[in-house]
Every structure is written in C-alpha cells, then in structure tokens.
Enzyme design. Structure first.
Site, PDB file in Angstrom:
ATOM      1  N   HIS A  90       7.908  -6.107  -3.356  1.00 23.17           N
ATOM      2  CA  HIS A  90       7.148  -6.677  -2.234  1.00 23.17           C
ATOM      3  C   HIS A  90       7.625  -6.110  -0.895  1.00 23.17           C
ATOM      4  CE1 HIS A  90       5.598 -10.697  -0.239  1.00 23.17           C
ATOM      5  NE2 HIS A  90       5.037  -9.631   0.264  1.00 23.17           N
ATOM      6  N   HIS A 109       5.901  -4.234   2.749  1.00 27.53           N
ATOM      7  CA  HIS A 109       4.691  -3.859   3.495  1.00 27.53           C
ATOM      8  C   HIS A 109       5.055  -2.802   4.534  1.00 27.53           C
ATOM      9  CE1 HIS A 109       2.628  -7.301   1.776  1.00 27.53           C
ATOM     10  NE2 HIS A 109       3.527  -8.132   2.252  1.00 27.53           N
ATOM     11  N   ARG A 141       0.573  -3.557   5.755  1.00 25.87           N
ATOM     12  CA  ARG A 141       1.094  -4.749   6.422  1.00 25.87           C
ATOM     13  C   ARG A 141       0.165  -5.941   6.166  1.00 25.87           C
ATOM     14  NH1 ARG A 141       3.431  -4.751  12.571  1.00 25.87           N
ATOM     15  NH2 ARG A 141       4.388  -6.800  12.425  1.00 25.87           N
ATOM     16  N   ALA A 142       0.726  -7.007   5.600  1.00 26.65           N
ATOM     17  CA  ALA A 142      -0.123  -8.120   5.153  1.00 26.65           C
ATOM     18  C   ALA A 142      -0.815  -8.807   6.321  1.00 26.65           C
ATOM     19  CB  ALA A 142       0.713  -9.118   4.360  1.00 26.65           C
ATOM     20  N   SER A 143      -0.058  -9.078   7.381  1.00 25.86           N
ATOM     21  CA  SER A 143      -0.666  -9.830   8.482  1.00 25.86           C
ATOM     22  C   SER A 143      -1.732  -9.020   9.204  1.00 25.86           C
ATOM     23  CB  SER A 143       0.411 -10.282   9.463  1.00 25.86           C
ATOM     24  OG  SER A 143       1.045  -9.154  10.049  1.00 25.86           O
ATOM     25  N   HIS A 185      -1.822 -12.615  -1.812  1.00 28.14           N
ATOM     26  CA  HIS A 185      -1.211 -12.556  -0.475  1.00 28.14           C
ATOM     27  C   HIS A 185      -2.276 -12.722   0.598  1.00 28.14           C
ATOM     28  CE1 HIS A 185       1.691 -11.739   2.578  1.00 28.14           C
ATOM     29  NE2 HIS A 185       2.588 -11.238   1.749  1.00 28.14           N
ATOM     30  N   TYR A 204       1.239 -18.462   4.756  1.00 30.82           N
ATOM     31  CA  TYR A 204       1.716 -17.703   3.592  1.00 30.82           C
ATOM     32  C   TYR A 204       2.206 -18.650   2.493  1.00 30.82           C
ATOM     33  CZ  TYR A 204       1.822 -13.051   5.929  1.00 30.82           C
ATOM     34  OH  TYR A 204       1.515 -11.874   6.557  1.00 30.82           O
ATOM     35  N   HIS A 252       6.842 -14.892  -2.002  1.00 32.24           N
ATOM     36  CA  HIS A 252       7.624 -15.907  -1.283  1.00 32.24           C
ATOM     37  C   HIS A 252       8.108 -16.970  -2.259  1.00 32.24           C
ATOM     38  CE1 HIS A 252       4.114 -14.445   1.138  1.00 32.24           C
ATOM     39  NE2 HIS A 252       5.124 -13.833   1.721  1.00 32.24           N
ATOM     40  N   GLU A 299      10.482  -8.483   0.864  1.00 30.92           N
ATOM     41  CA  GLU A 299       9.478  -8.406   1.930  1.00 30.92           C
ATOM     42  C   GLU A 299      10.101  -7.873   3.219  1.00 30.92           C
ATOM     43  OE1 GLU A 299       6.990 -11.875   2.606  1.00 30.92           O
ATOM     44  OE2 GLU A 299       5.381 -10.622   3.365  1.00 30.92           O
TER      45      GLU A 299
END
Lengths: 341, 341
Positions: A6, A8, A71-73, A178, A194, A223, A284
């Site tokens: 995990h 990003h 990038r997740a966000s 995610h 999240y 997470h 992460e």
C-alpha cells in the site's frame, strides 16, 4: 523480500498538480482545458521524486517492493464527469507505470479507476485492461464512494459492481477498497472518511453473499481494516444475527487487511484477532501521517517496527511480509520473474 | 456499585411500536395520526418488559444501575419534521422516566432529543429542560447526523450545536454521541453507521477547538470510541499534523469512551491505549449483538467479563465501573442521594 502492498505516488512533481488544477478550472468547458499530452514530466524528475522520498524511506526501513498506485486523495472521483476522471486516471496510472519501469526492483503498479458518481462501473474496464495488459499492474484500487463522502452508490455486494469483479476474476487481480478525498465537511479525509470506508466496506461484505457468486474475488481492506478488527466480536456477533457462516468461512478466504495501523497496540490487536494469512504488510508511506511519534522517537508510519516487535517466527513474518502479498496479488510473482528474465 | 452508562429501552411493549407506526403512517396528514395520549402502557407492562430483560441480565451479570435512554435505532430523527420528533421524543423519554421511577435503584434516565434534519438544535432545548428538571435525567444522547446516514449537518465543532452545549454546561450534563437508524443502504445501522459515527465525531472534535470555548463540556463516545482507540497512533499523528496539542490535553479532559466492545482483545486495547479515567463501563444491553459467542460460551455483550479479565486493582476497576460515571454524570450522584432520602 519485504513487500509493502500500500503505497501511493504522493510525491509526484508539481507539474501534475498544475495540470490537474488546469483541468478542474476548465470543467465547464473541457475543450479549453489541458490535453494529456500537455503534461511534461521527465524521467529525471520522476526519479528524483521517488529516490528522495519513498525509496529513501524504503531503504531506511528495510522494505523492498511497494505496490504503487496514484495518490488516493487526488483521485477525487467526484470532480467533473467520466471524461474528467478518465483522462486523469490515465495520466496518473501512466506515471506509476513509469516509476515502476524506472525502479523495477522496488515498485510495481496498481491502478486507480476512472470512476465517476452515478456512472456505470463498466466504463472503467478499458483503463483497467490497459493497466493490466500494457503496464503489467497487479491490482486496482476500487472506490466504494466516488461521490466523496455522500455515499450514493450501491453497496459493494450489489450487481452494480459486477462488471469490475468479472474483470478482476478474469485477470486474477485483487482490489484494495480505497476512497478518495471527502467533500463532506463532516468527514476529515484521512481521519474519518478513509477509516469509515474501510469499516463500511467490511460490513457491506459481511451483509452480502458476494463470495458465493465470486469465490476467487479478493479485496484488501486498508488501514488495518478500519474499525473491524477492534470490533471483531461485534462483527462475529452480527454475522450470527444475520445467519451468516462464521467470518473465517464467510469472508476470510476473500478479504485481507493491511498493516497501516500506526501504533504498537493496534498492530498487536490486528495480529491477535485475525489469522496471519489475512494480513499484508503495508505502511501507506508517504501518506497521511508523516510525523515522528514522540512516544517512540520513530515515524508513526514505520510499520515494520511494529511487526518486528511481535517477535514472530520467520515463517509467520514471511507470510505478512511477502507470502500473503504473493498469494493475493499472483501477478506480482509473474511480473517480477518476467522483469528478471 | 457498577454503573452501566449505556442502555436503551429496546424492549418496550409492543404498543409503542404500534403508536410509532401509526404516527409514521399519518406523516402526510398528522391531524389524522395518533395523539400522545392514545398510547396506553400500564406500569405492570413496563415492569414486565424490564424485569424479564434488562434487569434480569443486570442481576446475572452483576451491574447495579443503568443510564437508560430511548432505543437509539428508533429515534429515527430523519422521519417527518420537528413536530414528529418532538412528540416521539416526549413519549420515549417519558417511558424511560417511568422505568426509572419503577426501578429507582437500577435505572436513571438520559434523554433523546427531538432533533430533525436541518432544524436548529435550539428547538431541542425545551425537551432537554423538561427531562433534566422534571425527570431528573442525568445526560442526553446527541445525534450528529439526524439525516440517518447522509451527514448533512455541520460538524460537532460548529456553532450550529452551541445552543445544546450551553444548556449542557448550564446543567452540568454530558452527551453521548449516538446516531440512529441508517436510511442509507451503504451503511448497516449497527455494523457501520454507529461505528462510523463514533469515529467521525472523534475526528470532528480533534479537528476543532470546541473545548476552548466550552472547557467543561463532556462527551461520551460509545461503542468503545468507534475506530479511534485502534487507530490511536494515527490520531495522535493527525493531531500533530494539524498543530493541535497532545490528545491528552486537547481532548481527554472532555471526551470519554464506553466499553461496548464485544471481545477481550478489543477491551484489552481500549484499556491499554486510553487512560482508565476516560473509560466508562457499559454494555448497550439489550442491543445490537444479543447472541452467545461460541468462542467463550458467554454473551458478546456481557462486557463485565472482559473488564474482570483485566485483573485491575480495585481502585482501577472502581474508576471504570463507577467513579468515572459519577464524574462525567455528576447529576447521577445527586439523583441517587435524593432518591434515598
């Protein structure tokens, strides 16, 4: 070998942000927005953004390979429409692919999907196919809430999502569940949205019978599984109330948890409550929590320290660090072999 | 004395359901709906509904006094308008008051509020006042999401909620942060919405500076604080990123957690991570998880067993079982003394 499942690309060169800002600024008139080809990032820039950040920390902390996704966000599927997400996902995935090509021993890609609220997930298939076939990505990130905190799509057990699942089964790739940025003021992105999404996804899977329809489908809940392991008794009890089989049978052949839990007691609980075969090492890093824990003097997200402190047998540690990842992401082994040939 | 700070009247006589169903059926034309006075439940019926259920289990498990509020999932603030909630809250609170009068040694009331989505929380004050002044209730339940899973109200740190907080401070009563039924298909009520709400509330308080404005305001976050203790490192790290003081200083003078965590490893973590002074014994019995854990042979929600297994000193156990509740709910001691005089 230590695999971090995990990571990003949170440190991409500034040009990527600028491109995205220009895309967002032109949402009302996309013809005036930037083209994908307008984004120019050199290999040197990519190398530098990784070598000074993720790779440096991986070396310091002793992990070898990161399953690396955009990038997740910044996925921000709620912005614009399908075309917005489609161009954006293609750009972000390609950057991860280039990073993996530049550092073939250290990074391998997982795809973001061009999801968009209310749009049939079937539309994500071409990008998914491209990432697996052309880029040799080994997994995807699936956002159960492309609205960004308003939760308007059906639960993950709904047929709505089946086109994605069929492809996942065909390619034998897992999805990490995610979400992305919250645009609901109630939910802090990394502190509430999240973690809530992880808990929500777990409960959706518990309520449903998805793995009867897809016995080989695999999900990684990041997470540390949100709140699920901490409330494992509650979930075992709810499964009973709902007349489901034991969780081991009902979910644990298909649902896996990462170790992005940033303190020792949390990792202790995770590894006590769940079979070690369901736990995949992850940090992460570089992500939401970048500071140094004053109680330990180490980075919160240096999760390897917590695993080491468990004093597992080499076999057990090997499962968490490598074996489970190879099992959940079978294309990983194939890709690594191919790279070495 | 063992005080359970979290019990709901989940076993009220059937007549209450029937009344509510009639109210809901007449939402479009409330004049044709039932009046509060149409609900007839005798003292004997109340006694029976308690003696055969909560009280029986309290005696079996060895708890003495339950802070008792209306059934959380039935608050359903999203149904109808303020008038709907107002009549419903008045009825439900009165029933809890009658239970507390019938069993003064074993039950003491906490109020549900007549919240309604988008309605100024100030409208809840008269019912709150009535419950504290007339019924001698010792706390309230505050729903941060009266929409039932759509999360449209501002965060708990917003001035929107200040009228409630001012009254809480004036009366020196705490609020348990407790949502109600989810009407969002993504969120299972007790498996996702409850736990997410706890996590969300905690993060809202972490992001804000509410206790600078209200230094004596107190909240109890139920269900062991949602995901917060399991991710305590994450929250300590996020507080650092947000330039907040240490959580002990920033939140732990004002935020408390109950022990509704239904397995030993969860309670072990809760009591390891949080100061014992912030933990209040509770079971939420008879609630979401009513079964017997096949791994222990005991009810999941028999939380006293988990506390006992910690082998705390009498002083420490006394904090969790009684002392903290008396401190967080100071009207409790006053009410008990008054009842005995």
């Amino acid at each position: 070998m230590i695999i971090d499942c995990h990571g990003h690309y949170t440190t991409a060169p500034r040009a990527l942000d600028d491109w995205r800002n220009a895309q967002v600024a032109a949402l009302k008139d996309p013809a005036r927005g930037p083209k994908a080809s307008d984004l120019k990032i050199s290999d040197d820039e990519l190398r530098e953004s990784i070598a000074a950040n993720q790779l440096k920390l991986m070396k310091q902390r002793g992990s070898d390979l990161t399953i690396f996704s955009p990038r997740a966000s910044f996925m921000a599927h709620h912005i614009g429409d399908f075309n917005t997400s489609s161009t954006w996902a293609a750009i972000c995935n390609e950057l991860c692919h280039r990073v993996a090509k530049l550092f073939p021993e250290n990074f391998i890609g997982a795809a973001m999907l061009p999801q968009s609220p209310g749009v049939d997930p079937r539309t994500c298939i071409p990008e998914l196919e491209r990432c697996v076939r052309e880029y040799r990505f080994v997994g995807i990130n699936l956002n159960p809430d492309p609205s960004g905190g308003h939760w308007k799509e059906p639960p993950l057990s709904d047929r709505h999502w089946y086109p994605i699942y069929e492809k996942m089964v065909e390619y034998d790739i897992p999805a990490m569940i995610h979400v992305s940025t919250s645009c609901n003021a109630c939910f802090h992105t990394t502190g509430a949205h999240y973690i809530n999404a992880d808990t929500t996804a777990f409960m959706q899977l518990l309520q449903g019978d998805l793995f009867k329809a897809f016995p080989t489908l695999r999900f990684v809940i990041p997470h540390g599984g949100g709140a699920a392991p901490y409330h494992w008794g509650r979930y075992r009890g709810l499964a009973q109330e709902l007349k489901k089989p034991l969780l081991t049978e009902h979910l644990l052949n298909n649902v896996f948890f990462d170790t992005c839990v940033y303190h020792q007691p949390g990792i202790d609980l995770l590894t006590k409550v769940l079979p070690l075969g369901n736990i995949l090492f992850a940090s992460e890093m570089i992500g939401a929590v970048r500071g140094i824990d004053p109680e330990t003097g180490h980075h919160y997200d240096d999760t390897r320290r917590y695993i080491e402190a468990l004093r597992l047998s080499p076999l057990q540690a090997g499962q968490i660090y490598e074996g489970n990842a190879r099992r959940v992401y079978p294309r990983l082994t194939a890709a690594l072999q191919q790279r070495r040939n």
